[in-house]
Design an enzyme around this catalytic site. Structure first.
Site, PDB file in Angstrom:
ATOM      1  N   SER A  18       0.863  -1.178   0.000  1.00  0.00           N
ATOM      2  CA  SER A  18       0.000   0.000   0.000  1.00  0.00           C
ATOM      3  C   SER A  18       0.895   1.222   0.000  1.00  0.00           C
ATOM      4  O   SER A  18       1.750   1.374   0.872  1.00  0.00           O
ATOM      5  CB  SER A  18      -0.894   0.015   1.246  1.00  0.00           C
ATOM      6  N   ILE A  32       4.403   3.927   2.942  1.00  0.00           N
ATOM      7  CA  ILE A  32       4.595   2.728   2.128  1.00  0.00           C
ATOM      8  C   ILE A  32       4.512   1.562   3.092  1.00  0.00           C
ATOM      9  O   ILE A  32       5.306   1.462   4.023  1.00  0.00           O
ATOM     10  CB  ILE A  32       5.948   2.745   1.403  1.00  0.00           C
ATOM     11  N   GLU A  33       3.502   0.695   2.890  1.00  0.00           N
ATOM     12  CA  GLU A  33       3.281  -0.427   3.794  1.00  0.00           C
ATOM     13  C   GLU A  33       3.359  -1.750   3.038  1.00  0.00           C
ATOM     14  O   GLU A  33       2.403  -2.166   2.400  1.00  0.00           O
ATOM     15  CB  GLU A  33       1.912  -0.300   4.461  1.00  0.00           C
ATOM     16  N   PRO A  34       4.512  -2.419   3.098  1.00  0.00           N
ATOM     17  CA  PRO A  34       4.626  -3.731   2.451  1.00  0.00           C
ATOM     18  C   PRO A  34       3.985  -4.814   3.322  1.00  0.00           C
ATOM     19  O   PRO A  34       4.160  -4.831   4.534  1.00  0.00           O
ATOM     20  CB  PRO A  34       6.129  -3.934   2.321  1.00  0.00           C
TER      21      PRO A  34
END
Length: 93
Positions: A18, A32-34
């Site tokens: 995201s 930034i969310e991996p």
């Protein structure tokens, strides 16, 4: 395993990412969310609320992401349950 490979700097995982402001939570700062997807045989495969990810805290760590595709725009969700369902669908897509 097709889900993860050994890279020169460590393991490589298929990841749902995201990138944005997370409208469900009203964030004002872009993040930034991996969401790392564990290999099917990994012992922590079912550790997350999505039942799909390797549960580990990467805050303060350096990671490398390669974005190779796009699934959908950022959307607001009515609660955590609907957000979790959307993430599960993103993982299968």
């Amino acid at each position: 395993s097709p889900d993860a490979t050994e890279g020169s700097l460590g393991r490589t995982f298929i990841t749902a990412v995201s990138i944005g402001y997370n409208p469900t939570y009203g964030n004002e700062e872009k993040t930034i969310e991996p969401h790392l997807i564990a290999p099917t045989d990994h012992p922590k495969r079912h550790s997350s609320s999505c039942n799909e990810t390797l549960l580990q805290d990467f805050y303060g760590e350096t990671i490398r992401l390669s974005v190779v595709g796009y699934l959908r725009p950022e959307l607001p969700f009515e609660g955590l349950e609907k957000l979790t369902l959307a993430i599960k669908k993103d993982i299968t897509d």
